[in-house]
Write a protein that holds these residues in place. Structure first.
Motif, PDB file in Angstrom:
ATOM      1  N   ARG A 158       0.803  -1.138   0.130  1.00  0.00           N
ATOM      2  CA  ARG A 158       0.065   0.087   0.106  1.00  0.00           C
ATOM      3  C   ARG A 158       0.823   1.241  -0.152  1.00  0.00           C
ATOM      4  O   ARG A 158       0.583   2.291  -0.826  1.00  0.00           O
ATOM      5  N   ARG A 161       2.160   1.737  -3.379  1.00  0.00           N
ATOM      6  CA  ARG A 161       1.299   2.430  -4.403  1.00  0.00           C
ATOM      7  C   ARG A 161       1.156   3.788  -4.444  1.00  0.00           C
ATOM      8  O   ARG A 161       1.177   4.825  -5.208  1.00  0.00           O
ATOM      9  N   SER A 164       4.096   5.488  -6.165  1.00  0.00           N
ATOM     10  CA  SER A 164       4.628   5.179  -7.092  1.00  0.00           C
ATOM     11  C   SER A 164       3.916   6.387  -8.249  1.00  0.00           C
ATOM     12  O   SER A 164       3.082   6.969  -7.687  1.00  0.00           O
ATOM     13  N   HIS A 167       0.197   6.197  -8.868  1.00  0.00           N
ATOM     14  CA  HIS A 167      -0.639   6.829  -7.838  1.00  0.00           C
ATOM     15  C   HIS A 167      -0.849   8.404  -8.021  1.00  0.00           C
ATOM     16  O   HIS A 167      -2.074   8.584  -7.851  1.00  0.00           O
ATOM     17  N   GLU A 173      -6.351   4.189  -4.625  1.00  0.00           N
ATOM     18  CA  GLU A 173      -5.398   2.806  -4.730  1.00  0.00           C
ATOM     19  C   GLU A 173      -5.694   2.015  -5.890  1.00  0.00           C
ATOM     20  O   GLU A 173      -4.534   1.293  -6.241  1.00  0.00           O
ATOM     21  N   VAL A 175      -6.236  -0.972  -6.652  1.00  0.00           N
ATOM     22  CA  VAL A 175      -6.259  -2.403  -6.724  1.00  0.00           C
ATOM     23  C   VAL A 175      -7.615  -3.062  -6.555  1.00  0.00           C
ATOM     24  O   VAL A 175      -8.315  -2.817  -5.404  1.00  0.00           O
ATOM     25  N   GLU A 413       2.640  -1.276 -15.143  1.00  0.00           N
ATOM     26  CA  GLU A 413       1.371  -0.627 -15.115  1.00  0.00           C
ATOM     27  C   GLU A 413       0.438  -1.565 -15.995  1.00  0.00           C
ATOM     28  O   GLU A 413      -0.818  -1.740 -16.004  1.00  0.00           O
ATOM     29  N   TRP A 417       0.488  -3.673 -11.475  1.00  0.00           N
ATOM     30  CA  TRP A 417       0.144  -2.394 -11.044  1.00  0.00           C
ATOM     31  C   TRP A 417      -1.144  -1.555 -11.217  1.00  0.00           C
ATOM     32  O   TRP A 417      -1.736  -1.886 -12.101  1.00  0.00           O
ATOM     33  N   PRO A 418      -1.499  -0.734 -10.299  1.00  0.00           N
ATOM     34  CA  PRO A 418      -2.704  -0.082 -10.682  1.00  0.00           C
ATOM     35  C   PRO A 418      -2.799   0.503 -11.725  1.00  0.00           C
ATOM     36  O   PRO A 418      -1.957   1.165 -12.375  1.00  0.00           O
ATOM     37  N   LEU A 459      -1.197  -7.274  -5.221  1.00  0.00           N
ATOM     38  CA  LEU A 459      -1.186  -6.626  -6.355  1.00  0.00           C
ATOM     39  C   LEU A 459      -2.479  -6.591  -7.257  1.00  0.00           C
ATOM     40  O   LEU A 459      -3.301  -7.389  -6.582  1.00  0.00           O
TER      41      LEU A 459
END
Length: 792
Positions: A158, A161, A164, A167, A173, A175, A413, A417-418, A459
């Motif tokens: 968290r 994220r 990064s 974000h 977030e 996810v 990404e 990743w988000p 993730l």
């Protein structure tokens, strides 16, 4: 002179505030972002920061390391390897806290940890892109502190994220909370181990396994055609067609797909390929007239069977989109609805790439150099775009990514990743392969999948625990056994060992049985059949009973002895039915000890509280059920002393189901003695009932859609998803009272049941058969099973 880093950070790495330019940013909770300013340089440069030795307060270490190009694996050994990338570092401190250190990977750099010759830790950053506007690139580590390893992993991901770049681009977030996909709730048949010697890899042998399943009333929803179907030679893809030997007289792949759907009821059919086409890419002379190609060379990271410098041909990053668009279009024309994309991490370990301009039988002409950093994102985006176009994107899992456990995939990404453009999690393999022929591999396969899943499930990923066989390994004839026979050295219970693990996972439940060798008793503990008669074409589809979310582990994972020989503790695995544990769940105990090690352990109240949490534990009551013994008992988290021994031999496990007791107050008139002058009064009593679900399954609670008190019928109602033996526990009641007072109905029809007195109450079991309800309704609608008490 005061330190520029918080005390918590110096506890784990006392020397790292001596690094020039290092900065720490406090984050919510006890988390931090630690930043380093990378020097300006060219793309491809590696910058390392020596963080020094671990602090004296670090008691134990658990690291998740990329042990070869493709796979992450956990280890409690230290120091960190000097030539392998560690992705996640967990540290148990002397004060009982757990620290987690997690290097970020962004579009600008790939971050990992490595060891030093003197036992220290290095933060290592490989620059993937030039910083914009001439600025320095800021590389980062996330660090979190928590009271358990599970919470530390959640908190550090968290924190990462928040740090990064994604974000900052995309608010929130991002996810996705649900670990759902196109495989959820069904079983998959995969051809990989199924069609290994002595069984030829042909269409008819694949159909033979489906036929064998059907014989036992096992009906996969999904069929995955793994490696060996493609047109390849010398490990290079020759065309988009299929091998003649695999087709075995069929016209094309579409005939196999149509047959599997028509006669065996599968609805999803997938095809395997590698990210480069086949293991060593494509045959240049067959593809260069249609697609631009590049010749790439491997670096020396351990793992591949090819040596350092090995070169092969793959589509050019500028043309790979068209390549996979055409390939997936061809597959879709044959009825393929998803793919398994293998060898993903191979693209993250290249040292060179050059355009291929001309290929002749004896020579080739290479052109300009191609950025190796441009290759991985181009290929990932090409596969995802082709899958969305040809297979649809409304449901998750249209591509299973395999051999992919590199930071650029897990933290990129495009996949892990988000990403605001992704509506469901991607399915990714979570460990190295299942090896039915290697007895010593099974324990570590369990250990690796469970530890890795604590990380990967945080993730945008659904961890896939890989396929397994429901039977003993069938050796090739040259290994000394009879054709399709089981040798004495392979006759051990690895099948159940793996099957039970899949019930704890949220990923695909995948079988890879040899034709005609399926053990239905193993498979039936993982699945159930539809309880309703229906005219639906998927009426007979087997329902897989597995967890809705990935499991987590106790801090025993820091103890290296659970993998060692001799007698000792089990590996504890926790699977919650709900988000916070108030709905109970499962506790698994696996013997992952080496050689012929045995488990001499016990269920503790600490185990129960780890599962259900500490919410009002002084008043909460539960019931527990042992899969191994069939025994059940009531417990009070405040007062009960649990006495449930766990004794496991090699390849054995135990599953404890924990279910909450639901209370209902019964108000009944109490009539006095007629001779008495006392007025009539009411009597109140509390009746508690707990539902375990289908207790003949590895995951009983997965068979239970709901359980509550129904005021309209004055009964407890269980919504049951499929066939099996429903177990309900009523404490403080004798078997005689249960037989005289309890009535059971299934779909409003009287139902017989069995009663056994145990553990401070009675266990009620109800056998629910396929097509229990005669009224046609949709598949998957739970069957109402009601328990009522006389006198209510």
């Amino acid at each position: 002179m005061s330190s520029k880093l918080p005390k918590d950070l110096l506890t784990i790495l006392p020397s790292w505030d001596t690094i020039s330019g290092v900065q720490a940013q406090p984050l919510p909770g006890t988390s931090y972002g630690v930043s380093f300013e990378l020097p300006k340089g060219k793309v491809g440069q590696v910058v390392e920061y020596d963080l020094g030795a671990l602090g004296s307060d670090v008691k134990d270490v658990l690291r998740v390391t990329r042990v070869d190009v493709y796979w992450l694996a956990p280890s409690t050994s230290k120091p960190l390897p000097t030539n392998l990338d560690t992705q996640l570092l967990l540290l148990r401190l002397t004060d009982g806290r757990i620290a987690a250190v997690f290097p970020l990977t962004t579009s600008g750099y790939m971050g990992t940890l490595r060891g030093t010759e003197y036992g220290g830790v290095i933060a290592r950053f490989l620059q993937d892109a030039k910083p914009q506007g001439g600025k320095h690139t800021i590389s980062q580590l996330a660090v979190a502190f928590a009271t358990s390893a599970y919470d530390a992993v959640k908190d550090v991901v968290r924190a990462a994220r928040r740090l990064s770049e994604h974000h900052h681009k995309h608010k929130g977030e991002l996810v996705l909370p649900k670990e759902t996909h196109i495989f959820s709730g069904g079983i998959t048949y995969c051809t990989w181990n199924s069609l290994h010697p002595p069984t030829p890899a042909t269409t008819h042998n694949a159909l033979g396994t489906l036929k064998g399943f059907a014989k036992h009333d096992i009906h996969p929803r999904t069929f995955l055609i793994d490696d060996a179907w493609q047109d390849y030679d010398n490990l290079r893809l020759q065309s988009f067609g299929s091998r003649a030997v695999f087709l075995d007289g069929m016209e094309n792949l579409g005939e196999l797909v149509a047959t599997a759907k028509k006669y065996y009821g599968v609805t999803q059919v997938g095809a395997w390929h590698t990210i480069g086409g086949y293991w060593c890419g494509v045959e240049p002379k067959n593809f260069i007239d249609k697609y631009k190609l590049v010749k790439v060379a491997k670096d020396g990271y351990p793992g591949p069977f090819e040596p350092e410098g090995f070169s092969y041909y793959i589509p050019h990053p500028s043309d790979v989109g068209r390549f996979f668009d055409d390939y997936y279009g061809e597959l879709a024309s044959h009825g393929i609805t998803f793919t398994k994309c293998d060898n993903m991490a191979s693209l993250d370990n290249l040292v060179s790439a050059y355009e291929v301009t001309t290929v002749t039988p004896n020579d080739e002409v290479l052109g300009a150099a191609v950025s190796i950093q441009s290759i991985p994102p181009a290929f990932k985006n090409a596969v995802l775009a082709a899958a969305e176009k040809h297979f649809g994107h409304k449901t998750g899992g249209r591509v299973i990514f395999c051999m992919e456990m590199t930071p650029r995939v897990l933290l990129g990404e495009e996949i892990g990743w988000p990403n605001p453009h992704v509506s469901e999690r991607h399915v990714l393999r979570n460990s190295c392969d299942y090896f039915p022929d290697q007895p010593n591999s099974h324990r570590y396969h369990i250990f690796t999948n469970l530890v890795n899943a604590m990380f990967t499930s945080q993730l945008n990923i659904v961890p896939d625990f890989d396929m397994f066989q429901s039977h003993s390994y069938i050796r090739p004839r040259e290994d000394g056994n009879e054709p399709n026979g089981v040798s004495a050295k392979d006759d051990y219970p690895q099948a159940a060992f793996h099957a039970a693990l899949r019930a704890f996972g949220a990923g695909p439940v995948t079988l890879t049985d040899v034709p005609g060798k399926t053990d239905p008793e193993i498979v039936r503990k993982l699945i159930g059949s539809n309880l309703r008669m229906t005219t639906s074409p998927i009426a007979g589809r087997s329902i897989a009973l597995h967890a809705a979310r990935s499991p987590f582990l106790s801090d025993d994972i820091f103890d290296p002895s659970i993998l060692q020989e001799g007698a000792g503790k089990a590996m504890r695995v926790f699977s919650r039915r709900g988000e916070d544990g108030t709905e109970g769940g499962l506790i698994g105990y696996w013997n992952v000890r080496s050689a012929n090690g045995v488990v001499d352990d016990a269920v503790t109240m600490g185990d129960i509280l780890t599962l259900v949490g500490s919410h009002d534990t002084d008043t909460r009551k539960f019931v527990v059920h042992s899969f191994k013994t069939g025994k059940a008992q009531k417990i009070d988290t405040a007062t009960t002393k649990i006495d449930l021994p766990i004794n496991l031999g090699p390849f054995e496990f135990e599953i404890i189901t924990v279910a909450p007791l639901l209370s209902h107050i019964i108000v009944a008139p109490l009539r006095p003695n007629p001779a008495s002058k006392e007025a009539e009064t009411n009597h109140q009593s509390i009746v508690r009932v707990g539902a375990f679900g289908l207790i003949d399954k590895y995951n009983p609670l997965a068979g239970l859609a709901s359980f509550s008190f129904d005021f309209s019928s004055s009964s407890w109602e269980a919504g049951v998803r499929c066939s099996g033996k429903l177990g309900i526990f009523v404490p403080d009641m004798s078997s005689g009272e249960a037989k005289s007072r309890i009535a059971i109905t299934a779909d409003d029809k009287d139902k017989s049941f069995e009663v056994e007195e145990m553990g401070g109450g009675v266990l009620i079991t109800i056998a629910l058969e396929p097509a229990e309800a005669a009224e046609p309704q949709g598949v998957g609608i739970p069957l109402p099973v009601r328990l009522s008490l006389a006198g209510m």
